[in-house]
Design an enzyme around this catalytic site. Structure first.
Site, PDB file in Angstrom:
ATOM      1  N   SER A  38       0.831  -1.094  -0.064  1.00 23.27           N
ATOM      2  CA  SER A  38       0.047   0.019   0.135  1.00 23.27           C
ATOM      3  C   SER A  38       0.568   1.466   0.003  1.00 23.27           C
ATOM      4  O   SER A  38       0.339   2.263  -0.414  1.00 23.27           O
ATOM      5  CB  SER A  38      -0.921   0.180   1.275  1.00 23.27           C
ATOM      6  N   ASP A  76      -8.960  -4.157   2.893  1.00 22.98           N
ATOM      7  CA  ASP A  76      -7.567  -4.844   2.714  1.00 22.98           C
ATOM      8  C   ASP A  76      -7.435  -5.863   4.146  1.00 22.98           C
ATOM      9  O   ASP A  76      -6.768  -6.811   3.776  1.00 22.98           O
ATOM     10  CB  ASP A  76      -6.275  -3.998   2.957  1.00 22.98           C
TER      11      ASP A  76
HETATM   12 MG    MG Z   1      -4.480   1.700   3.206  1.00 29.34          MG
HETATM   13 ZN    ZN Z   2      -2.533  -5.073   2.681  1.00 23.97          ZN
END
Ligand code: MG
Ligand code: ZN
Length: 373
Positions: free
Chosen positions: A94, A266
């Site tokens: 990320s 996520d």
């Molecule tokens: Mg993030």
């Molecule tokens: Zn991740």
């Protein structure tokens, strides 16, 4: 033929072409409201970038099957695909993913606002704020986490939360809301950065959203670290903080840039927990509704929705018996994947977001739309 009848004839042909173009547009285009604006070639005054961390196409598809409300993803007329690899890895993290959006460069996994040689690189926030454009960040993680951090900090590792918090205090950000209070007031160096925030003109809220917004900068830190999961009672923090940010930022004559992150889509993928993932995805979907309603009413705003990468190798497969009427979500990894991620766009300038392109192109498109004003 004298020139007079020739001119009449030409005008006749031109008007025939114009009429037929309009007919086709109306016939083929179910999103006339948006397209009519973009063919005037007007540039947006405001950009809202919404990032669903780890949100691939199966995650988006879950909004069809697990939300009892109509999906806000279906309100976007323009769809593209983003290639997400970083400079160090085929599969990005990320930090590199958000640095691509914030600064338009490919860098290594873990890098926050720095090049692959760890040199600071300018961010869109730094570049547009000199023109008086207001900037805001909303996140369901700590505000010092990789995705929001890449828009204001320059550090060689995403793990340097204390240093990242220091960058935020002195940054050009005008509004932020998320978690992460402990990186400001329970630090290794024992400094209290909440004092620095106030010194730099922020109104700091650590309990609730401020009820009446002054024209002062707003710092909203409602949790020590990450915000709670939806499943643990986060409620409407993300849509409400987005609404509040839009109310504050849109008071500015010069326009604004707002980044909103659904951080925990996520984390549901990393946990290989479909219920966690889907509850976060639905919260993000609801937040898209807030952004789209604002943009529709405002008329000078571009809304972009994308992801930094996909997480979980998530698939809406059939159940064990192969019953095609029964979806059982499955994961192929507890990490990220290299699959392309969708990009959705609505409003002025949305037409530039169709096609397949690198994640860095999203930065370049946003910056040129701001600069051409
Ligand atoms: Mg993030
Ligand atoms: Zn991740």
């Amino acid at each position: 033929m004298s020139s007079y009848p020739k001119t009449i004839f030409l005008l006749f042909i031109v008007s025939l072409i114009l009429v037929s173009c309009n007919c086709n547009k109306e016939k083929d285009n179910s999103f006339a409201e948006v397209e009519l604006e973009t063919i005037q070639n007007r540039k947006p005054k405001n950009i809202i970038l919404l990032i669903g961390d780890g949100m691939g196409l199966s995650q988006v598809s879950a909004s069809q099957f697990y939300n009892d409300k109509p999906s806000n993803f279906e309100r976007f007329p323009v769809i593209g695909l983003s290639k997400t690899s970083s400079s160090s890895d085929v599969i990005t993290d990320s930090a590199a993913g958000a640095t691509a959006f914030a600064s338009g460069i490919k860098t290594y996994n873990g890098a926050i606002g720095v090049t692959s040689d760890t040199l600071a690189v300018g961010t869109i926030v730094e570049q547009i704020s000199v023109n008086g454009i207001r900037t805001g960040l909303v996140s369901t993680s700590s505000i010092t986490h990789a995705t929001p951090a890449s828009f204001y900090a320059h550090v060689k590792s995403r793990r340097m939360h204390d240093e990242i918090a220091g960058f935020l205090v002195d940054s050009e950000i005008d509004f932020f809301a998320g978690g992460g209070l402990k990186y400001f007031n329970e630090r290794k160096d024992e400094k209290d950065l909440t004092l620095g925030l106030v010194e730099n003109g922020f109104v700091l809220s650590t309990e609730n959203f401020p009820k009446i917004l002054s024209d002062k900068k707003q710092a909203i830190l409602l949790s020590k670290d990450a915000m709670p999961k939806m499943q643990e009672g986060r409620g409407d923090f993300l849509p409400n903080a987005t609404q509040l940010a839009l109310e504050y930022l849109s008071k500015n004559e010069e326009g604004f840039f707002l980044m909103v992150e659904g951080s925990q889509i996520d984390w549901g993928g990393h946990d290989m927990d479909a219920d966690y993932l889907i509850s976060e995805l639905i919260d993000f979907d609801n937040t898209l509704g807030v952004a789209l309603d604002f943009a529709k009413q405002n008329g000078e705003t571009l809304v972009i929705v994308t992801a930094d990468h996909e997480t979980g190798g998530f698939t809406l497969a059939s159940d064990e018996r192969g019953d095609y009427n029964n979806i059982k979500p499955v994961f192929s990894t507890d990490g990220h994947s290299a699959t392309m991620v969708p990009v959705f766009a609505y409003g002025l300038g949305s037409e530039f977001f169709s096609g397949i392109y690198e994640n860095t192109a999203i930065y370049h498109k946003m910056l040129s739309l701001f600069q051409d004003n």
